[in-house]
Design a protein around this motif. Sequence first.
Motif, short mmCIF file in Angstrom:
data_model
loop_
_atom_site.label_atom_id
_atom_site.label_comp_id
_atom_site.label_asym_id
_atom_site.label_seq_id
_atom_site.Cartn_x
_atom_site.Cartn_y
_atom_site.Cartn_z
N GLU A 138 0.83 -1.21 0.00
CA GLU A 138 0.00 0.00 0.00
C GLU A 138 0.86 1.26 0.00
N SER A 139 1.93 1.26 0.79
CA SER A 139 2.80 2.44 0.84
C SER A 139 3.51 2.64 -0.50
N ILE A 140 3.86 1.54 -1.17
CA ILE A 140 4.48 1.63 -2.49
C ILE A 140 3.50 2.23 -3.49
N ALA A 141 2.28 1.74 -3.49
CA ALA A 141 1.26 2.25 -4.41
C ALA A 141 1.02 3.74 -4.21
N ASN A 142 0.95 4.17 -2.96
CA ASN A 142 0.73 5.59 -2.67
C ASN A 142 1.92 6.43 -3.14
N LEU A 143 3.12 5.96 -2.87
CA LEU A 143 4.32 6.70 -3.28
C LEU A 143 4.45 6.72 -4.80
N GLN A 144 4.09 5.62 -5.47
CA GLN A 144 4.12 5.60 -6.94
C GLN A 144 3.15 6.63 -7.52
N ASP A 145 1.96 6.71 -6.95
CA ASP A 145 0.98 7.69 -7.43
C ASP A 145 1.49 9.11 -7.26
N SER A 146 2.06 9.39 -6.11
CA SER A 146 2.60 10.72 -5.84
C SER A 146 3.78 11.03 -6.77
N PHE A 147 4.65 10.06 -6.95
CA PHE A 147 5.80 10.22 -7.84
C PHE A 147 5.34 10.53 -9.26
N LEU A 148 4.42 9.72 -9.78
CA LEU A 148 3.94 9.92 -11.16
C LEU A 148 3.25 11.26 -11.33
N GLU A 149 2.47 11.66 -10.35
CA GLU A 149 1.78 12.95 -10.43
C GLU A 149 2.80 14.10 -10.49
N THR A 150 3.77 14.06 -9.60
CA THR A 150 4.80 15.11 -9.56
C THR A 150 5.62 15.10 -10.85
N LEU A 151 6.01 13.92 -11.29
CA LEU A 151 6.81 13.79 -12.51
C LEU A 151 6.04 14.30 -13.73
N GLN A 152 4.82 13.84 -13.90
CA GLN A 152 4.05 14.23 -15.08
C GLN A 152 3.70 15.71 -15.09
N ASP A 153 3.42 16.27 -13.91
CA ASP A 153 3.18 17.72 -13.84
C ASP A 153 4.41 18.48 -14.30
N GLY A 154 5.58 18.06 -13.81
CA GLY A 154 6.83 18.73 -14.18
C GLY A 154 7.17 18.57 -15.64
N LEU A 155 6.99 17.37 -16.18
CA LEU A 155 7.28 17.13 -17.59
C LEU A 155 6.35 17.95 -18.48
N LYS A 156 5.11 18.05 -18.07
CA LYS A 156 4.14 18.85 -18.83
C LYS A 156 4.57 20.31 -18.86
N LYS A 157 4.99 20.84 -17.71
CA LYS A 157 5.42 22.24 -17.61
C LYS A 157 6.65 22.53 -18.46
N CYS A 158 7.53 21.54 -18.63
CA CYS A 158 8.75 21.78 -19.42
C CYS A 158 8.54 21.42 -20.90
N GLY A 159 7.32 21.04 -21.26
CA GLY A 159 7.00 20.82 -22.67
C GLY A 159 7.28 19.43 -23.20
N ALA A 160 7.56 18.46 -22.33
CA ALA A 160 7.81 17.09 -22.78
C ALA A 160 6.49 16.44 -23.19
N ASP A 161 6.56 15.61 -24.19
CA ASP A 161 5.39 14.88 -24.68
C ASP A 161 5.04 13.78 -23.69
N LEU A 162 3.90 13.91 -23.02
CA LEU A 162 3.50 12.92 -22.01
C LEU A 162 3.01 11.62 -22.63
N ALA A 163 2.65 11.66 -23.90
CA ALA A 163 2.17 10.44 -24.57
C ALA A 163 3.33 9.58 -25.06
N ALA A 164 4.53 10.15 -25.12
CA ALA A 164 5.70 9.39 -25.58
C ALA A 164 6.10 8.35 -24.54
N LYS A 165 6.46 7.18 -25.02
CA LYS A 165 6.93 6.13 -24.10
C LYS A 165 8.39 6.42 -23.76
#
Length: 128
Positions: free
Chosen positions: A7-34
Amino acid sequence: MIFLLSESIANLQDSFLETLQDGLKKCGADLAAKRTLRLDGKARLVPVGDDPQDRVVEEFLAACPQLASMFTELAIRASLLYALRDLQTAIFSAVPAQAYAALGADMGFKFYQVSLKGDMSHFYFSRA
Protein backbone atom coordinates in the motif's frame (compact mmCIF):
# COMPACT_ATOMS: atom_id res chain seq x y z
CA MET A 1 3.34 -6.41 6.79
CA ILE A 2 3.38 -7.20 3.08
CA PHE A 3 -0.01 -5.53 2.61
CA LEU A 4 1.12 -2.33 4.36
CA LEU A 5 4.33 -2.20 2.34
CA SER A 6 2.41 -2.78 -0.90
CA GLU A 7 0.00 0.00 0.00
CA SER A 8 2.80 2.44 0.84
CA ILE A 9 4.48 1.63 -2.49
CA ALA A 10 1.26 2.25 -4.41
CA ASN A 11 0.73 5.59 -2.67
CA LEU A 12 4.32 6.70 -3.28
CA GLN A 13 4.12 5.60 -6.94
CA ASP A 14 0.98 7.69 -7.43
CA SER A 15 2.60 10.72 -5.84
CA PHE A 16 5.80 10.22 -7.84
CA LEU A 17 3.94 9.92 -11.16
CA GLU A 18 1.78 12.95 -10.43
CA THR A 19 4.80 15.11 -9.56
CA LEU A 20 6.81 13.79 -12.51
CA GLN A 21 4.05 14.23 -15.08
CA ASP A 22 3.18 17.72 -13.84
CA GLY A 23 6.83 18.73 -14.18
CA LEU A 24 7.28 17.13 -17.59
CA LYS A 25 4.14 18.85 -18.83
CA LYS A 26 5.42 22.24 -17.61
CA CYS A 27 8.75 21.78 -19.42
CA GLY A 28 7.00 20.82 -22.67
CA ALA A 29 7.81 17.09 -22.78
CA ASP A 30 5.39 14.88 -24.68
CA LEU A 31 3.50 12.92 -22.01
CA ALA A 32 2.17 10.44 -24.57
CA ALA A 33 5.70 9.39 -25.58
CA LYS A 34 6.93 6.13 -24.10
CA ARG A 35 10.07 6.62 -22.03
CA THR A 36 11.85 4.72 -19.29
CA LEU A 37 13.59 6.24 -16.28
CA ARG A 38 15.99 4.64 -13.80
CA LEU A 39 18.67 5.65 -11.32
CA ASP A 40 22.21 5.89 -12.64
CA GLY A 41 25.39 5.04 -10.73
CA LYS A 42 25.28 8.40 -8.94
CA ALA A 43 21.63 7.98 -7.81
CA ARG A 44 20.39 10.47 -10.41
CA LEU A 45 17.12 9.72 -12.14
CA VAL A 46 17.80 9.57 -15.90
CA PRO A 47 15.99 8.54 -19.09
CA VAL A 48 17.02 5.26 -20.72
CA GLY A 49 17.03 5.05 -24.50
CA ASP A 50 17.29 7.58 -27.26
CA ASP A 51 14.10 9.63 -27.21
CA PRO A 52 14.51 12.99 -28.99
CA GLN A 53 13.26 14.76 -25.86
CA ASP A 54 15.74 13.10 -23.51
CA ARG A 55 17.69 16.34 -23.11
CA VAL A 56 14.59 18.22 -21.92
CA VAL A 57 13.73 15.37 -19.56
CA GLU A 58 17.31 15.19 -18.22
CA GLU A 59 17.35 18.93 -17.51
CA PHE A 60 14.02 18.75 -15.71
CA LEU A 61 15.12 15.75 -13.61
CA ALA A 62 18.42 17.42 -12.73
CA ALA A 63 16.50 20.47 -11.50
CA CYS A 64 14.21 18.29 -9.32
CA PRO A 65 16.43 16.07 -7.14
CA GLN A 66 13.42 15.28 -4.92
CA LEU A 67 12.16 13.02 -7.73
CA ALA A 68 15.36 10.96 -7.54
CA SER A 69 14.90 10.76 -3.76
CA MET A 70 11.30 9.59 -4.16
CA PHE A 71 12.35 7.04 -6.77
CA THR A 72 15.18 5.77 -4.57
CA GLU A 73 12.68 5.25 -1.76
CA LEU A 74 10.38 3.42 -4.19
CA ALA A 75 13.23 1.16 -5.31
CA ILE A 76 14.12 0.36 -1.70
CA ARG A 77 10.53 -0.45 -0.74
CA ALA A 78 9.95 -2.51 -3.89
CA SER A 79 13.15 -4.48 -3.23
CA LEU A 80 12.07 -5.12 0.35
CA LEU A 81 8.64 -6.27 -0.81
CA TYR A 82 10.25 -8.58 -3.34
CA ALA A 83 12.53 -10.05 -0.66
CA LEU A 84 9.63 -10.49 1.78
CA ARG A 85 7.60 -12.32 -0.84
CA ASP A 86 10.58 -14.58 -1.57
CA LEU A 87 10.99 -15.24 2.15
CA GLN A 88 7.29 -16.01 2.48
CA THR A 89 7.56 -18.45 -0.45
CA ALA A 90 10.53 -20.19 1.14
CA ILE A 91 8.99 -20.43 4.60
CA PHE A 92 5.53 -21.60 3.60
CA SER A 93 6.43 -23.92 0.76
CA ALA A 94 5.49 -27.53 1.42
CA VAL A 95 8.18 -28.76 -0.97
CA PRO A 96 11.64 -27.25 -0.35
CA ALA A 97 12.81 -27.98 -3.91
CA GLN A 98 9.91 -25.94 -5.30
CA ALA A 99 10.73 -23.04 -2.97
CA TYR A 100 14.35 -23.10 -4.09
CA ALA A 101 13.35 -23.20 -7.77
CA ALA A 102 10.91 -20.32 -7.31
CA LEU A 103 13.52 -18.20 -5.55
CA GLY A 104 16.25 -19.00 -8.08
CA ALA A 105 14.05 -18.07 -11.04
CA ASP A 106 13.67 -14.53 -9.77
CA MET A 107 17.31 -13.78 -9.00
CA GLY A 108 19.37 -11.43 -11.08
CA PHE A 109 17.33 -8.23 -11.24
CA LYS A 110 19.55 -5.21 -11.59
CA PHE A 111 17.43 -2.09 -12.08
CA TYR A 112 14.19 -0.72 -10.74
CA GLN A 113 12.57 1.36 -13.48
CA VAL A 114 9.46 3.30 -14.38
CA SER A 115 8.07 3.14 -17.89
CA LEU A 116 6.03 6.22 -18.76
CA LYS A 117 3.21 5.94 -21.26
CA GLY A 118 0.27 8.04 -20.08
CA ASP A 119 -2.23 5.94 -18.13
CA MET A 120 -0.21 2.80 -18.88
CA SER A 121 2.81 3.91 -16.82
CA HIS A 122 4.26 1.15 -14.65
CA PHE A 123 7.14 0.33 -12.32
CA TYR A 124 9.21 -2.86 -12.65
CA PHE A 125 12.55 -4.58 -12.14
CA SER A 126 14.77 -5.16 -15.17
CA ARG A 127 17.83 -7.34 -15.76
CA ALA A 128 19.41 -4.86 -18.18
